[in-house]
Motif scaffolding. Structure first.
Motif, mmCIF file in Angstrom:
data_model
loop_
_atom_site.group_PDB
_atom_site.id
_atom_site.type_symbol
_atom_site.label_atom_id
_atom_site.label_comp_id
_atom_site.label_asym_id
_atom_site.label_seq_id
_atom_site.Cartn_x
_atom_site.Cartn_y
_atom_site.Cartn_z
ATOM 1 N N ASP A 8 0.827 -1.205 0.000
ATOM 2 C CA ASP A 8 0.000 0.000 0.000
ATOM 3 C C ASP A 8 0.864 1.258 0.000
ATOM 4 O OD1 ASP A 8 -1.933 -1.881 0.190
ATOM 5 O OD2 ASP A 8 -2.606 -1.335 2.216
ATOM 6 N N LEU A 9 1.978 1.210 0.718
ATOM 7 C CA LEU A 9 2.878 2.367 0.751
ATOM 8 C C LEU A 9 3.525 2.605 -0.612
ATOM 9 C CD1 LEU A 9 4.592 1.732 4.207
ATOM 10 C CD2 LEU A 9 3.022 3.614 3.647
ATOM 11 N N LEU A 10 3.890 1.505 -1.286
ATOM 12 C CA LEU A 10 4.447 1.639 -2.630
ATOM 13 C C LEU A 10 3.422 2.245 -3.586
ATOM 14 C CD1 LEU A 10 6.394 -1.740 -2.903
ATOM 15 C CD2 LEU A 10 7.407 0.540 -2.887
ATOM 16 N N TRP A 11 2.188 1.837 -3.440
ATOM 17 C CA TRP A 11 1.127 2.383 -4.300
ATOM 18 C C TRP A 11 0.902 3.869 -3.985
ATOM 19 C CZ3 TRP A 11 -3.444 -1.417 -5.592
ATOM 20 C CH2 TRP A 11 -2.908 -2.548 -6.223
ATOM 21 N N PHE A 12 0.961 4.202 -2.702
ATOM 22 C CA PHE A 12 0.824 5.607 -2.320
ATOM 23 C C PHE A 12 1.923 6.454 -2.946
ATOM 24 C CE2 PHE A 12 2.874 8.640 0.609
ATOM 25 C CZ PHE A 12 1.982 9.693 0.484
ATOM 26 N N ILE A 13 3.160 5.962 -2.907
ATOM 27 C CA ILE A 13 4.279 6.710 -3.484
ATOM 28 C C ILE A 13 4.054 6.944 -4.974
ATOM 29 C CG2 ILE A 13 6.743 6.547 -4.072
ATOM 30 C CD1 ILE A 13 7.149 5.095 -1.391
ATOM 31 N N GLU A 14 3.565 5.936 -5.662
ATOM 32 C CA GLU A 14 3.334 6.072 -7.101
ATOM 33 C C GLU A 14 2.261 7.124 -7.389
ATOM 34 O OE1 GLU A 14 4.428 5.491 -10.870
ATOM 35 O OE2 GLU A 14 5.318 4.432 -9.152
ATOM 36 N N LEU A 28 1.006 0.744 -12.331
ATOM 37 C CA LEU A 28 1.005 -0.381 -11.396
ATOM 38 C C LEU A 28 0.282 -1.602 -11.949
ATOM 39 C CD1 LEU A 28 0.229 1.642 -8.150
ATOM 40 C CD2 LEU A 28 2.410 0.568 -8.744
ATOM 41 N N GLY A 29 -0.449 -1.434 -13.033
ATOM 42 C CA GLY A 29 -1.162 -2.560 -13.616
ATOM 43 C C GLY A 29 -2.385 -2.966 -12.833
ATOM 44 N N THR A 30 -3.077 -2.005 -12.272
ATOM 45 C CA THR A 30 -4.303 -2.289 -11.527
ATOM 46 C C THR A 30 -5.371 -1.298 -11.963
ATOM 47 O OG1 THR A 30 -5.199 -2.662 -9.312
ATOM 48 C CG2 THR A 30 -3.729 -0.769 -9.584
ATOM 49 N N LEU A 71 9.774 7.956 2.859
ATOM 50 C CA LEU A 71 9.767 6.593 2.336
ATOM 51 C C LEU A 71 10.456 6.445 0.988
ATOM 52 C CD1 LEU A 71 6.186 5.281 3.178
ATOM 53 C CD2 LEU A 71 8.327 4.772 4.340
ATOM 54 N N ALA A 72 10.257 7.392 0.092
ATOM 55 C CA ALA A 72 10.743 7.235 -1.286
ATOM 56 C C ALA A 72 12.231 6.896 -1.357
ATOM 57 C CB ALA A 72 10.415 8.487 -2.096
ATOM 58 N N GLU A 76 13.847 3.382 -2.834
ATOM 59 C CA GLU A 76 14.811 3.483 -3.934
ATOM 60 C C GLU A 76 16.108 2.761 -3.573
ATOM 61 O OE1 GLU A 76 15.214 7.637 -4.569
ATOM 62 O OE2 GLU A 76 13.294 7.845 -5.616
ATOM 63 N N GLY A 77 16.503 2.880 -2.293
ATOM 64 C CA GLY A 77 17.696 2.168 -1.842
ATOM 65 C C GLY A 77 17.533 0.670 -1.903
ATOM 66 N N ILE A 78 16.327 0.201 -1.507
ATOM 67 C CA ILE A 78 16.051 -1.235 -1.579
ATOM 68 C C ILE A 78 16.087 -1.715 -3.024
ATOM 69 C CG2 ILE A 78 14.280 -3.000 -1.217
ATOM 70 C CD1 ILE A 78 13.404 -1.402 1.264
#
Length: 297
Positions: A8-14, A28-30, A71-72, A76-78
């Protein structure tokens, strides 16, 4: 809760980056409705509004902007770390440990490896030189190098060198004093330079073959070595007959400092092979070593 929130956090960032549910959903393909529902659930769990929505635009709230900036960079580091792992998998790196004889090292393995190591600085090679038959699994070697006929059947064997033979040689002075052996059995009455076998602790029994007849002769002498170079030096100085790989003594034979005997009994061996366990997954570094050493006739 964190595990549930990651997606959900990744989707929020997008969404925050695109400032659009429509564009973010396409990336995101959704569906847009699924994405909107997910963000609403995230806001409900956190108890804070992250996005301000209008019919024409989407913007982060103060809390949403703070979360985005925090978070971003971490995600990005990960992503960068994961990309590095993929590169590590695909790029040859790591250590490869080989056990091999000094002759295999000098004449076959090192000449080939020395040409490619500079272009592969992340590959480290440990070359353990001895004349014994090591258990590469128990002693944690990645591979070994031995003559083809000596490789166990449960190993994968890759030919890395041409056929070669041993030649019995002695100095002209020694042969003038002691005579020239006509058959392998004659060596029993000669002074010979022995080879100590590391694995079994005994001396190497010299192997001969002629017209399909095989002979193994145990010789005696004052000296024994586990190095071919030292044996050659001793033979040149007249200490007896040595049994040496042909390519190491060819120059001495041509120069006349050594003379070959029993050549008609010296048949070629089936060349050096690199061998390793069939069940072991091959690393990129090991795959590089196998490809470089592979014999191409």
């Amino acid at each position: 809760m964190l595990r549930e929130d990651v997606k959900d956090l990744l989707w929020f960032i997008e969404v925050a980056r695109e400032q659009s549910f429509t564009k973010a959903a396409a990336t995101l393909g959704t569906s847009q409705s699924t994405l909107s529902h997910t963000i609403k659930q995230l806001e409900a769990r956190l108890g804070v509004r992250l996005l301000t929505r209008t019919t024409r635009s989407v913007a982060t709230t103060e809390a949403g902007e703070r979360l985005l900036q925090s978070l971003a960079p971490r995600f990005e580091g990960i992503e960068a770390d994961l990309a590095d792992l993929v590169a590590f998998r695909e790029k040859p790196s790591g250590t490869v440990r080989l056990t091999l004889s000094d002759h295999a090292l000098q004449t076959t393995v090192w000449p080939k490896l020395s040409r490619i190591l500079a272009d592969n600085p992340d590959v480290k090679v440990e070359l353990y030189s001895d004349n014994g038959m090591r258990n590469i699994v128990e002693e944690r070697f990645d591979a070994g190098v031995r003559l083809g006929e000596s490789v166990d059947k449960d190993m994968i064997a890759v030919r890395i060198g041409s056929d070669w033979r041993l030649r019995a040689v002695a100095s002209p002075e020694y042969l003038a004093r002691h005579g020239i052996p006509e058959t392998p059995q004659d060596l029993v009455s000669h002074v010979c330079i022995n080879t100590r076998q590391a694995t079994w602790g005994g001396f190497y029994a010299w192997e001969f073959e002629k017209d399909g007849r095989e002979l193994r002769v145990r010789v005696e002498g004052q000296l024994s070595f586990n190095s071919s170079i030292s044996q050659i030096d001793a033979a040149v100085k007249g200490y007896g007959i040595a049994y040496i790989p042909e390519d190491l003594v060819e120059e001495h034979i041509q120069a006349g400092t050594l003379q070959a005997v029993l050549d008609d009994w010296s048949e070629p061996f089936a060349g050096y092979h690199l061998y390793y366990p069939s069940r072991r997954q091959m690393s990129p570094a090991m795959a590089l070593i196998v490809d470089v050493l592979r014999h191409r006739s």
